[in-house]
Design a protein around this motif. Structure first.
Motif, mmCIF file in Angstrom:
data_model
loop_
_atom_site.group_PDB
_atom_site.id
_atom_site.type_symbol
_atom_site.label_atom_id
_atom_site.label_comp_id
_atom_site.label_asym_id
_atom_site.label_seq_id
_atom_site.Cartn_x
_atom_site.Cartn_y
_atom_site.Cartn_z
ATOM 1 N N ARG A 89 41.442 7.738 25.523
ATOM 2 C CA ARG A 89 40.696 6.477 25.675
ATOM 3 C C ARG A 89 41.545 5.266 25.267
ATOM 4 O O ARG A 89 41.520 4.234 25.936
ATOM 5 C CB ARG A 89 39.412 6.505 24.839
ATOM 6 C CG ARG A 89 38.382 7.509 25.315
ATOM 7 C CD ARG A 89 37.115 7.430 24.490
ATOM 8 N NE ARG A 89 36.372 6.208 24.808
ATOM 9 C CZ ARG A 89 36.316 5.147 24.040
ATOM 10 N NH1 ARG A 89 36.963 5.110 22.886
ATOM 11 N NH2 ARG A 89 35.608 4.094 24.402
ATOM 12 N N SER A 90 42.277 5.406 24.155
ATOM 13 C CA SER A 90 43.029 4.249 23.652
ATOM 14 C C SER A 90 44.348 4.039 24.392
ATOM 15 O O SER A 90 44.716 2.908 24.698
ATOM 16 C CB SER A 90 43.289 4.410 22.147
ATOM 17 O OG SER A 90 44.113 5.533 21.886
ATOM 18 N N PHE A 149 43.262 4.446 28.869
ATOM 19 C CA PHE A 149 42.240 3.538 29.398
ATOM 20 C C PHE A 149 42.059 2.271 28.566
ATOM 21 O O PHE A 149 41.249 1.419 28.927
ATOM 22 C CB PHE A 149 40.892 4.282 29.515
ATOM 23 C CG PHE A 149 40.922 5.452 30.448
ATOM 24 C CD1 PHE A 149 41.207 5.273 31.795
ATOM 25 C CD2 PHE A 149 40.689 6.735 29.988
ATOM 26 C CE1 PHE A 149 41.243 6.355 32.662
ATOM 27 C CE2 PHE A 149 40.730 7.821 30.853
ATOM 28 C CZ PHE A 149 41.011 7.626 32.197
ATOM 29 N N TRP A 150 42.788 2.145 27.449
ATOM 30 C CA TRP A 150 42.766 0.941 26.625
ATOM 31 C C TRP A 150 41.351 0.600 26.163
ATOM 32 O O TRP A 150 40.932 -0.555 26.159
ATOM 33 C CB TRP A 150 43.388 -0.250 27.376
ATOM 34 C CG TRP A 150 44.825 -0.027 27.735
ATOM 35 C CD1 TRP A 150 45.299 0.486 28.907
ATOM 36 C CD2 TRP A 150 45.955 -0.251 26.898
ATOM 37 N NE1 TRP A 150 46.664 0.590 28.869
ATOM 38 C CE2 TRP A 150 47.100 0.131 27.643
ATOM 39 C CE3 TRP A 150 46.123 -0.747 25.612
ATOM 40 C CZ2 TRP A 150 48.381 0.031 27.128
ATOM 41 C CZ3 TRP A 150 47.411 -0.848 25.105
ATOM 42 C CH2 TRP A 150 48.521 -0.456 25.849
ATOM 43 N N GLN A 151 40.623 1.609 25.766
ATOM 44 C CA GLN A 151 39.257 1.409 25.285
ATOM 45 C C GLN A 151 39.235 1.549 23.767
ATOM 46 O O GLN A 151 39.893 2.428 23.209
ATOM 47 C CB GLN A 151 38.308 2.416 25.939
ATOM 48 C CG GLN A 151 38.111 2.173 27.425
ATOM 49 C CD GLN A 151 37.446 3.340 28.122
ATOM 50 O OE1 GLN A 151 37.784 4.481 27.874
ATOM 51 N NE2 GLN A 151 36.515 3.046 29.005
ATOM 52 N N GLU A 152 38.460 0.699 23.114
ATOM 53 C CA GLU A 152 38.443 0.672 21.649
ATOM 54 C C GLU A 152 37.076 1.027 21.080
ATOM 55 O O GLU A 152 36.971 1.857 20.190
ATOM 56 C CB GLU A 152 38.877 -0.714 21.146
ATOM 57 C CG GLU A 152 40.317 -1.061 21.521
ATOM 58 C CD GLU A 152 40.722 -2.437 21.026
ATOM 59 O OE1 GLU A 152 39.867 -3.154 20.485
ATOM 60 O OE2 GLU A 152 41.909 -2.794 21.200
ATOM 61 N N GLU A 153 36.019 0.384 21.566
ATOM 62 C CA GLU A 153 34.691 0.674 21.044
ATOM 63 C C GLU A 153 34.221 2.046 21.506
ATOM 64 O O GLU A 153 34.638 2.551 22.553
ATOM 65 C CB GLU A 153 33.694 -0.391 21.493
ATOM 66 C CG GLU A 153 33.753 -1.670 20.671
ATOM 67 C CD GLU A 153 32.480 -2.479 20.817
ATOM 68 O OE1 GLU A 153 31.599 -2.349 19.954
ATOM 69 O OE2 GLU A 153 32.385 -3.225 21.804
ATOM 70 N N PRO A 173 30.899 4.036 22.586
ATOM 71 C CA PRO A 173 31.683 4.116 23.823
ATOM 72 C C PRO A 173 31.718 2.753 24.507
ATOM 73 O O PRO A 173 31.181 1.785 23.993
ATOM 74 C CB PRO A 173 30.868 5.117 24.646
ATOM 75 C CG PRO A 173 29.445 4.798 24.237
ATOM 76 C CD PRO A 173 29.483 4.350 22.803
ATOM 77 N N GLU A 174 32.312 2.703 25.720
ATOM 78 C CA GLU A 174 32.361 1.488 26.511
ATOM 79 C C GLU A 174 32.014 1.806 27.960
ATOM 80 O O GLU A 174 32.021 2.971 28.376
ATOM 81 C CB GLU A 174 33.762 0.867 26.473
ATOM 82 C CG GLU A 174 34.186 0.332 25.122
ATOM 83 C CD GLU A 174 35.526 -0.362 25.187
ATOM 84 O OE1 GLU A 174 35.966 -0.704 26.311
ATOM 85 O OE2 GLU A 174 36.155 -0.565 24.126
ATOM 86 N N GLY A 178 32.584 2.518 31.637
ATOM 87 C CA GLY A 178 33.697 3.239 32.253
ATOM 88 C C GLY A 178 33.976 4.575 31.622
ATOM 89 O O GLY A 178 34.663 5.415 32.213
ATOM 90 N N ASP A 179 33.462 4.807 30.425
ATOM 91 C CA ASP A 179 33.690 6.091 29.766
ATOM 92 C C ASP A 179 33.001 7.227 30.520
ATOM 93 O O ASP A 179 31.887 7.075 31.031
ATOM 94 C CB ASP A 179 33.153 6.063 28.334
ATOM 95 C CG ASP A 179 34.218 5.680 27.316
ATOM 96 O OD1 ASP A 179 35.354 6.157 27.450
ATOM 97 O OD2 ASP A 179 33.907 4.903 26.393
ATOM 98 N N GLU A 190 28.899 8.989 33.772
ATOM 99 C CA GLU A 190 29.742 7.815 33.590
ATOM 100 C C GLU A 190 28.893 6.688 33.016
ATOM 101 O O GLU A 190 27.802 6.385 33.521
ATOM 102 C CB GLU A 190 30.342 7.371 34.921
ATOM 103 C CG GLU A 190 31.220 6.131 34.786
ATOM 104 C CD GLU A 190 31.650 5.562 36.124
ATOM 105 O OE1 GLU A 190 32.344 4.521 36.130
ATOM 106 O OE2 GLU A 190 31.275 6.140 37.168
#
Length: 484
Positions: free
Chosen positions: A284-285, A288-292, A294-295, A297-298, A328
């Motif tokens: 994810r990080s 996909f550059w995701q931090e929270e 979930p977000e 797109g997850d 999704e």
């Protein structure tokens, strides 16, 4: 009559059957023509031997004979795959054979549903996953049920009904067992008094001979059969569909795979929920550059059957979201912390039902990163008790129980990120691109259970497999090794 049935089976077979398949088609024709009580047929088969083709031929033949066919699999994902290759809708075993009922105390339970079918053939794929006596179900609601016995009782309570069990004995057995009772012909006959016959497909199809995945899976299958617990030996040279990689190459390979196949076409299979969590967070990080958490797109995997959010919705062929279904996240509407747990209201697209509209559901965030398969039963009981306190004004215990069972917090979807999963969660599914993580391994840890794990992981691929951080010993010391 059996010769006519055999002729139909061959007509609906898409290519020239192997000698083993010819023998099986003859056996199926005899089975369908039999009038003996409690008729059952057990079909075992290695990966790549044509089990799915056999099922497709049977479904078409039964339609031509005007006989009913009911298709089932142990998980939602396996049922979806069965539907795709057979051209006929399949459901989970739980969904087909159980009905909900209120029980004394908290919550509700399940009872065996009446079998209203007549002259029907029930076909169960991935039957090696079905637990028997003393084996707890993967679903908390069915913790004390003997799924195999319930399945047999359900099928044979119908008029002139019969059963076909299909599976691969080299795959992982049900959780808590060292063998698959539904794949044991002698056990089925002696324990349940079935009139049963068994066939095993062992010849890998000619069109699969160029597959390194299937060649190596067949080699592993033979090692399991002979109970050889030495280091497996992988053959990589000359094959494009199976490769060895180390951690330094992983990010680039994953970026390319997700770009080519999309999030739903890639799966990392690992040996524990803890390692799956680590992979999921890194993917994810870093990818996909995701931090929270979930977000939007997850991609998530449901880890416990849920009967609340799509019940009665006509656009879905079933009225529950199954353990193993993927979803999704399209939008996070709000987040909150209540009952010492974290929740989010989200818009979801259920990947297994592409024609259906998105749904709004409450999801439980704690299961995303905990090291267990889902929220444990003790914490669920505590949640039940805490929610019950919010309905004390109802006074009547029965009304309070009914309110809790309909409460959105109690029915929050339990999910994990779906980019990396354990092999038990992957079982029954297939992906075009699979990465298998060796994890910590010593020679002493190589046993039949590990070999089954490895075989099951390898056969989750419908395309390419990458072996991550596998030791030199798997390849005869051919190149420098990469250990975790």
């Amino acid at each position: 009559m059996s010769s006519y049935i055999e002729e139909l089976l061959n007509q609906h077979f898409p290519f020239e059957p192997t000698s083993g398949q010819k023998e099986l088609l003859y056996g199926i024709s005899r089975f369908l023509d039999s009038f003996k009580p409690k008729c059952a047929l057990l079909i075992k088969g290695y990966a790549g031997t044509g089990k799915t083709t056999i099922i497709g031929s049977m479904v078409k033949t039964l339609a031509a004979l005007e006989m009913n066919a009911v298709l089932m699999a142990p998980t939602g994902r396996a049922a979806k795959i069965m539907s795709n290759y057979s051209g006929k809708a399949a459901t989970t075993v739980h969904k087909r054979i159980y009905m909900r009922k209120v029980k004394s105390g908290a919550g509700s339970g399940y009872a065996l549903a009446p079998n209203l079918f007549e002259n029907t053939v029930f076909i169960v794929d991935e039957a090696s996953m079905i637990g028997g006596k003393g084996i707890a179900s993967a679903e908390a609601q069915f913790e004390y049920r003997d799924l195999l016995t319930d399945l047999l009782n359900y099928v044979y309570s119908g008029k002139s009904c019969r059963l076909i069990l299909i599976g691969d004995t080299a795959q992982l057995p049900p959780v808590g067992s060292d063998q698959s009772p539904a794949m044991d012909l002698k056990f089925l006959i002696s324990e349940y008094g079935l009139t049963a016959a068994g066939f095993e497909l062992t010849e890998v199809l000619r069109q699969a001979e160029g597959s390194g995945v299937l060649i190596n899976a067949t080699q592993l299958r033979e090692q399991i059969r002979t109970k050889d617990t030495g280091w497996p030996s992988f053959r990589l040279e000359g094959f494009d569909d199976i490769k060895r990689i180390n951690g330094a190459d992983l990010q680039e390979i994953l970026e390319d795979a997700f770009h080519k196949h999309g999030p739903e076409g890639v799966c990392v299979i690992t040996r524990s929920n803890k390692r799956a969590n680590l992979f999921n967070l890194q993917i994810r990080s870093r990818i996909f550059w995701q931090e929270e958490l979930p977000e939007a797109g997850d991609l998530c995997m449901v880890v416990k059957n849920n009967y609340h959010w799509i019940a009665g919705m006509n656009e879905f062929p079933v009225d529950f979201i199954a353990n193993g279904d993927t979803a999704e996240i399209l939008k996070i509407i709000r987040r909150e912390e209540v009952f010492d747990l974290e929740f989010a209201d989200a818009m979801l697209r259920l990947s297994d039902y592409p024609g259906a509209q998105p749904i709004e559901a409450k999801i439980l965030l704690n299961t995303l990163t905990n090291d267990g398969p889902n929220l444990d039963s003790g914490r669920m009981r505590k949640l039940y008790d805490e929610i019950s306190l919010t309905y004390v004004e109802l006074a009547d215990p029965k009304r309070i129980r009914e309110a809790v069972m309909k409460d959105p917090y109690y029915n929050a979807l339990q999910v994990k990120f779906a980019y990396a999963v354990t092999c038990h969660k992957a079982q029954g599914g297939q992906w075009p691109f699979v990465i298998i993580d060796q994890g910590y391994l010593t020679e002493e840890l190589i046993d039949i259970e590990f070999l089954r794990w490895l075989y099951t992981a390898l056969t989750r691929s419908s395309g390419q497999v990458y072996l991550l951080n596998f030791a030199d010993e798997f390849f005869g010391g051919e190149i420098g090794g990469f250990r975790v």
